[in-house]
Design a protein around this motif. Structure first.
Motif, PDB file in Angstrom:
ATOM      1  N   ARG A  20       0.811  -1.217   0.000  1.00 19.10           N
ATOM      2  CA  ARG A  20       0.000   0.000   0.000  1.00 19.10           C
ATOM      3  C   ARG A  20       0.845   1.267   0.000  1.00 19.10           C
ATOM      4  O   ARG A  20       1.929   1.294   0.579  1.00 19.10           O
ATOM      5  N   LYS A  21       0.287   2.303  -0.615  1.00 18.60           N
ATOM      6  CA  LYS A  21       0.889   3.632  -0.495  1.00 18.60           C
ATOM      7  C   LYS A  21      -0.182   4.692  -0.672  1.00 18.60           C
ATOM      8  O   LYS A  21      -1.244   4.437  -1.220  1.00 18.60           O
ATOM      9  N   GLY A  22       0.088   5.871  -0.120  1.00 13.82           N
ATOM     10  CA  GLY A  22      -0.796   7.013  -0.296  1.00 13.82           C
ATOM     11  C   GLY A  22      -2.026   7.040   0.589  1.00 13.82           C
ATOM     12  O   GLY A  22      -2.919   7.860   0.373  1.00 13.82           O
ATOM     13  N   SER A  23      -2.114   6.158   1.593  1.00 17.11           N
ATOM     14  CA  SER A  23      -3.290   6.127   2.457  1.00 17.11           C
ATOM     15  C   SER A  23      -2.906   5.496   3.791  1.00 17.11           C
ATOM     16  O   SER A  23      -1.740   5.168   4.015  1.00 17.11           O
ATOM     17  N   HIS A  24      -3.905   5.321   4.666  1.00 16.06           N
ATOM     18  CA  HIS A  24      -3.614   4.644   5.935  1.00 16.06           C
ATOM     19  C   HIS A  24      -3.058   3.251   5.634  1.00 16.06           C
ATOM     20  O   HIS A  24      -3.420   2.625   4.644  1.00 16.06           O
ATOM     21  N   GLY A  25      -2.129   2.824   6.457  1.00 13.92           N
ATOM     22  CA  GLY A  25      -1.485   1.543   6.231  1.00 13.92           C
ATOM     23  C   GLY A  25      -0.406   1.586   5.162  1.00 13.92           C
ATOM     24  O   GLY A  25      -0.012   0.548   4.627  1.00 13.92           O
ATOM     25  N   GLU A  26       0.095   2.770   4.852  1.00  8.88           N
ATOM     26  CA  GLU A  26       1.144   2.886   3.827  1.00  8.88           C
ATOM     27  C   GLU A  26       2.339   2.011   4.202  1.00  8.88           C
ATOM     28  O   GLU A  26       2.755   1.953   5.351  1.00  8.88           O
ATOM     29  N   GLY A  27       2.855   1.274   3.209  1.00  6.79           N
ATOM     30  CA  GLY A  27       3.993   0.391   3.429  1.00  6.79           C
ATOM     31  C   GLY A  27       3.602  -0.994   3.914  1.00  6.79           C
ATOM     32  O   GLY A  27       4.456  -1.871   4.036  1.00  6.79           O
ATOM     33  N   GLU A  28       2.316  -1.209   4.184  1.00 10.79           N
ATOM     34  CA  GLU A  28       1.838  -2.510   4.647  1.00 10.79           C
ATOM     35  C   GLU A  28       1.304  -3.319   3.465  1.00 10.79           C
ATOM     36  O   GLU A  28       0.853  -2.752   2.463  1.00 10.79           O
ATOM     37  N   PHE A  29       1.365  -4.630   3.585  1.00 11.73           N
ATOM     38  CA  PHE A  29       0.895  -5.518   2.523  1.00 11.73           C
ATOM     39  C   PHE A  29      -0.579  -5.831   2.733  1.00 11.73           C
ATOM     40  O   PHE A  29      -1.015  -6.100   3.846  1.00 11.73           O
ATOM     41  N   SER A  30      -1.332  -5.794   1.626  1.00  9.04           N
ATOM     42  CA  SER A  30      -2.777  -5.916   1.710  1.00  9.04           C
ATOM     43  C   SER A  30      -3.335  -6.726   0.551  1.00  9.04           C
ATOM     44  O   SER A  30      -2.723  -6.818  -0.524  1.00  9.04           O
ATOM     45  N   LEU A  31      -4.508  -7.273   0.774  1.00 10.50           N
ATOM     46  CA  LEU A  31      -5.266  -7.948  -0.274  1.00 10.50           C
ATOM     47  C   LEU A  31      -5.920  -6.913  -1.181  1.00 10.50           C
ATOM     48  O   LEU A  31      -6.135  -5.770  -0.774  1.00 10.50           O
ATOM     49  N   PRO A  32      -6.293  -7.288  -2.400  1.00 13.50           N
ATOM     50  CA  PRO A  32      -7.090  -6.378  -3.226  1.00 13.50           C
ATOM     51  C   PRO A  32      -8.429  -6.097  -2.533  1.00 13.50           C
ATOM     52  O   PRO A  32      -8.960  -6.948  -1.814  1.00 13.50           O
ATOM     53  N   GLY A  33      -8.945  -4.915  -2.748  1.00 14.93           N
ATOM     54  CA  GLY A  33     -10.233  -4.572  -2.164  1.00 14.93           C
ATOM     55  C   GLY A  33     -10.434  -3.084  -2.105  1.00 14.93           C
ATOM     56  O   GLY A  33      -9.606  -2.305  -2.566  1.00 14.93           O
TER      57      GLY A  33
END
Length: 139
Positions: A22-35
Motif C-alpha cells: 500500500r501507499k498514499g493512504s492509511h497503512g502505507e507500506g503494509e501488505f494488503s489484499l485487493p479490495g
C-alpha cells in the motif's frame, strides 16, 4: 461520523495469495489484499470483481464469504470489513493504481511479508483458524 464498508478478497492461485504494498493512504507500506469500498447498491461479489479489475487487472471466480470484522485500528477511520475468498481465473497482476499500490506479488500463505495491513492480517488469521466473526474486542 459513520463506519464505512470495506471489501477485501483473498485470491488463491497455485497455493499462493495475491498481496499489494500500500501507499498514499492509511497503512502505507503494509501488505494488503485487493479490495476497497463497497459502492451504493453494489453486491459484495460485484465489489470484489470490480476492485480486483481496477487495482490489478485480473479476473477472479468462485467468490465466497470468509469473515466479517469491526475494524478501528486506523482510528479515526472505522470500517465494517467483509472478507471474501476467490480463485484466480485469468490475467497477470499489475499495478493499475500507482498512487495506491507499489507492487503486486503472489505469496505462500505460510511465508507472508510484513508488515501486514490489519484487514489482511485478520483474513489470514480467519483462514488459518476458521473464525468468521471479529468484533472490536477481538481485533
Amino acid at each position: 461520523q459513520r463506519p464505512k464498508v470495506g471489501i477485501g478478497v483473498m485470491i488463491f492461485k497455485d497455493g499462493k495469495i495475491l498481496l499489494g504494498k500500500r501507499k498514499g493512504s492509511h497503512g502505507e507500506g503494509e501488505f494488503s489484499l485487493p479490495g476497497g469500498h463497497l459502492e451504493y447498491m453494489e453486491s459484495f461479489a460485484d465489489c470484489a470483481l470490480r476492485e480486483t479489475r481496477e487495482e490489478c487487472g485480473i479476473e477472479i471466480e468462485h467468490i465466497r464469504f470468509q469473515y466479517v470484522a469491526n475494524v478501528t485500528k486506523y482510528a479515526p477511520k472505522h470500517y465494517t470489513q467483509i472478507g471474501l475468498m476467490a480463485d484466480w481465473k485469468s490475467g497477470e497482476a499489475k499495478v493499475l493504481e500507482p498512487d495506491k499500490c507499489e507492487s503486486w506479488c503472489w505469496y505462500d500463505i505460510d511465508n507472508l511479508p510484513n508488515p501486514m495491513f490489519e484487514t489482511c492480517r485478520l483474513a489470514v488469521e480467519c483462514y488459518k483458524t476458521g473464525k468468521n466473526y471479529l468484533d472490536i474486542l477481538d481485533v
